[in-house]
Design a protein around this motif. Sequence first.
Motif, short mmCIF file in Angstrom:
data_model
loop_
_atom_site.label_atom_id
_atom_site.label_comp_id
_atom_site.label_asym_id
_atom_site.label_seq_id
_atom_site.Cartn_x
_atom_site.Cartn_y
_atom_site.Cartn_z
N SER A 143 2.07 -44.98 54.22
CA SER A 143 1.91 -45.38 55.61
C SER A 143 3.28 -45.68 56.22
O SER A 143 4.18 -46.19 55.55
CB SER A 143 1.02 -46.61 55.70
N ASP A 144 3.43 -45.36 57.51
CA ASP A 144 4.74 -45.60 58.14
C ASP A 144 5.09 -47.08 58.17
O ASP A 144 6.26 -47.46 58.17
CB ASP A 144 4.77 -45.01 59.56
N ASN A 145 4.08 -47.98 58.15
CA ASN A 145 4.35 -49.43 58.16
C ASN A 145 5.10 -49.88 56.91
O ASN A 145 5.79 -50.89 56.93
CB ASN A 145 3.04 -50.22 58.27
N ALA A 146 4.92 -49.10 55.82
CA ALA A 146 5.60 -49.46 54.58
C ALA A 146 7.06 -49.06 54.58
O ALA A 146 7.82 -49.48 53.72
CB ALA A 146 4.88 -48.80 53.40
N ASN A 246 -2.54 -41.74 60.78
CA ASN A 246 -1.82 -40.49 61.06
C ASN A 246 -0.30 -40.65 60.96
O ASN A 246 0.41 -39.68 60.69
CB ASN A 246 -2.20 -39.96 62.45
N ARG A 247 0.20 -41.87 61.19
CA ARG A 247 1.65 -42.12 61.07
C ARG A 247 1.96 -42.33 59.59
O ARG A 247 1.70 -43.39 59.04
CB ARG A 247 2.04 -43.35 61.89
N ARG A 248 2.52 -41.31 58.98
CA ARG A 248 2.70 -41.36 57.53
C ARG A 248 3.83 -40.45 57.07
O ARG A 248 4.28 -39.57 57.79
CB ARG A 248 1.40 -40.95 56.83
N VAL A 249 4.25 -40.67 55.82
CA VAL A 249 5.15 -39.75 55.10
C VAL A 249 4.42 -39.33 53.84
O VAL A 249 3.84 -40.17 53.14
CB VAL A 249 6.50 -40.43 54.76
N GLU A 250 4.43 -38.05 53.57
CA GLU A 250 3.80 -37.53 52.36
C GLU A 250 4.84 -36.88 51.46
O GLU A 250 5.70 -36.13 51.93
CB GLU A 250 2.72 -36.50 52.71
#
Length: 268
Positions: A143-146, A246-250
């Motif tokens: 998650s982008d929050n992380a 949806n705001r993420r890094v994979e």
Amino acid sequence: MSKKTRHEEHEEHADESWLLPYSDLMTLLVALFLVLYAMSATDAKKFEEMAQAFNSALNGGTGVLDHSSMAPTNSDLDQGKSTKLNTIAEKNSTEADLDKLRKKEQEELEKLKKQFDQYIKNNGLTDLLSTKLNQSQLLITISDNALFASGQANVKPESRQLARSISQMLQQFPDYEVVVQGYTDNIPISNSEYSSNWDLSANRALQFMKILLVNPYLKPEKFSVIGYGEYHPIADNSTATGRAKNRRVEVSILRKYQENKSTALSAK
């Protein structure tokens, strides 16, 4: 008056000279059909016997019947069978080797997934990170929050350890292709640093990859980044919860060997 002697007209005999070439032609046609029949058979010995018999019948002349090499010999047949068997053996050997490589790869990726899952559990990150193993890849979703502050691409100082831990686990298997992908929600962004979600998603993926590659045991040539912007959502953008997903890094660790359908694992 003297009687005129009446001579009877002689019957003319029909010209039968054509019978000789006709009979020769028929003989040759019969011989031709027999040759064709013999050539379609696989018994070379019978073909040779037939050739000798017809050559004797045709006054010992030479012709196509003398060329016994036109018929398949036992040696030719054996060679054909051997070639076919070799081809089948090579194919079976290749498939067997691929099966071994697929099995080894599956074991490696399962081991790596367990390590990631244990790290997530131990650090209380189950709400921020997840893993999935499927037919094409081992996928780590963050998650982008992380990682980032809102609208920013620089990884937060307290989150750099997460990237370093992931890189340490990746170094066990350095020969896999790794793709780092950035995603955003559909809320437009326009500030002094980024003019679109494309820019933001691509730079987030790039910044995260740079921290991974601080590890000298990883191979930079195996890594690449992609920015997808807002165009590959995994949840509904109409809600705050959906936009957060949806705001993420994979991080995708790609398989090198495609699994057979019969052995493919469902997503875990």
